[in-house]
Design an enzyme around this catalytic site. Structure first.
Site, PDB file in Angstrom:
ATOM      1  N   CYS A 160      46.122  36.206  49.732  1.00 46.14           N
ATOM      2  CA  CYS A 160      47.346  35.605  49.183  1.00 46.14           C
ATOM      3  C   CYS A 160      47.202  34.108  49.368  1.00 46.14           C
ATOM      4  O   CYS A 160      46.789  33.636  50.442  1.00 46.14           O
ATOM      5  CB  CYS A 160      48.574  36.131  49.925  1.00 46.14           C
ATOM      6  SG  CYS A 160      50.117  35.269  49.499  1.00 46.14           S
ATOM      7  N   THR A 196      49.187  38.617  42.903  1.00 45.35           N
ATOM      8  CA  THR A 196      49.987  39.629  42.219  1.00 45.35           C
ATOM      9  C   THR A 196      50.148  39.295  40.742  1.00 45.35           C
ATOM     10  O   THR A 196      49.927  40.139  39.869  1.00 45.35           O
ATOM     11  CB  THR A 196      51.361  39.766  42.887  1.00 45.35           C
ATOM     12  OG1 THR A 196      51.188  40.112  44.260  1.00 45.35           O
ATOM     13  CG2 THR A 196      52.201  40.827  42.204  1.00 45.35           C
ATOM     14  N   CYS A 248      48.397  33.051  42.234  1.00 39.00           N
ATOM     15  CA  CYS A 248      49.123  34.164  42.837  1.00 39.00           C
ATOM     16  C   CYS A 248      48.352  35.440  42.524  1.00 39.00           C
ATOM     17  O   CYS A 248      48.113  35.748  41.348  1.00 39.00           O
ATOM     18  CB  CYS A 248      50.540  34.244  42.263  1.00 39.00           C
ATOM     19  SG  CYS A 248      51.465  35.725  42.733  1.00 39.00           S
TER      20      CYS A 248
END
Length: 288
Positions: free
Chosen positions: A186, A75, A73
């Site tokens: 992403c 983030t 991920c």
């Protein structure tokens, strides 16, 4: 003995990384944890996510003793990697958008970064651009909607090309610069790569960091002498989610396609809390 890999994401995007791991490594034990209770991460505050990721992963690592942890991920990688690496003695591999190779492959010196809103605006993205793409125009689209559409697709709800065209309109309307290389920033997005390809001109190339992550994992396992020789066993695969619901159960189908034997609620993670002494969270590599 087969190595044990823990893959973590806010949703199903990490399956794109699992696909690359399968192609490179073949046989290994796999635990996959996705935090659907807080999905999508790209809309949440950094302080909350930093604490959340650590509180989820440290107790799980203590329980299952993985050989390596993959934060699939963008983030979570940008926010929580330093903390995780300070608490764990096993390697922790994160995700970095493929800005460097995209800049190398671009012929018109215009690349696109397709990611979550949180990722496209992070300072580390600007650092990557300054380091690897100084002579390249980097266009950015941050879309939580697209992440949610991918999750819905894997639970059985198709994505319409019109929906993709609407999200990609800044690069498709012909009124400005158009990238010839698009970075899928992403891990959800490679899961719909072929559909994304279908809405762009033939000369547009898509690139992601999944293969690079797999190579890094392979290198670390080789260095630790944990890569298995040819064996007949495929390795056990279990997936855990953090919130029970209809959506989590619908996701059984894609996980089954990746040879998982079960998908379960992992409620223990939700009750975990950091203590005053982080040393108690140091997880040693299990003996092989």
């Amino acid at each position: 003995m087969l190595p044990h890999i823990l893959v973590f994401d806010s949703g199903v995007g990490g399956l794109s990384v699992v696909n690359e791991l399968d192609q490179l490594l073949g046989h290994y034990h796999l635990t996959y944890l996705f935090d659907n209770a807080c999905f999508p991460y790209g809309e949440l505050a950094e302080d909350f996510l930093r604490k959340r990721v650590v509180e989820l992963l440290i107790p799980l690592c203590k329980r299952i003793l993985p050989d390596i942890v993959v934060i699939a991920c963008n983030t979570a990688s940008t926010i929580a990697l330093p903390d995780l690496r300070s608490y764990l003695s096993v390697p922790v591999v994160g995700v970095v958008p493929a800005i460097k190779p995209a800049a190398m492959y671009s012929k018109n010196h215009v690349i696109g970064l397709l990611a979550t809103p949180a990722t496209v605006h992070r300072p580390y993205i600007q650092k990557l651009i300054e380091q690897f793409a100084k002579e390249t125009q980097v266009l950015r689209i941050g879309s939580s909607k697209l992440v949610k559409l991918v999750e819905r697709k894997l639970s059985g709800i198709p994505i319409l090309n019109e929906q993709l065209q609407q999200i990609m309109s800044p690069w498709l309307n012909g009124q400005g610069l158009s990238p010839d290389v698009i970075v899928l920033g992403c891990t959800h997005f490679p899961l719909i790569k072929q559909q994304l390809v279908s809405v762009f001109p033939d000369n547009v190339q898509f690139i992601d960091s999944g293969a690079a992550i797999a190579r890094r994992v392979g290198q670390l396992l080789k260095t630790a002498h944990l890569l298995a020789d040819e064996v007949e066993l495929e390795g056990e695969r279990l997936a855990y989610f953090t919130e029970e619901g209809v959506h989590s159960q619908l996701l059984w189908t894609p996980f089954k396609d990746y040879r998982f034997k079960a998908i379960r609620l992992y409620s223990d993670c939700l009750c975990a809390r950091l203590q005053d002494e982080p040393s108690i969270y140091v997880v040693e590599t299990p003996a092989h």
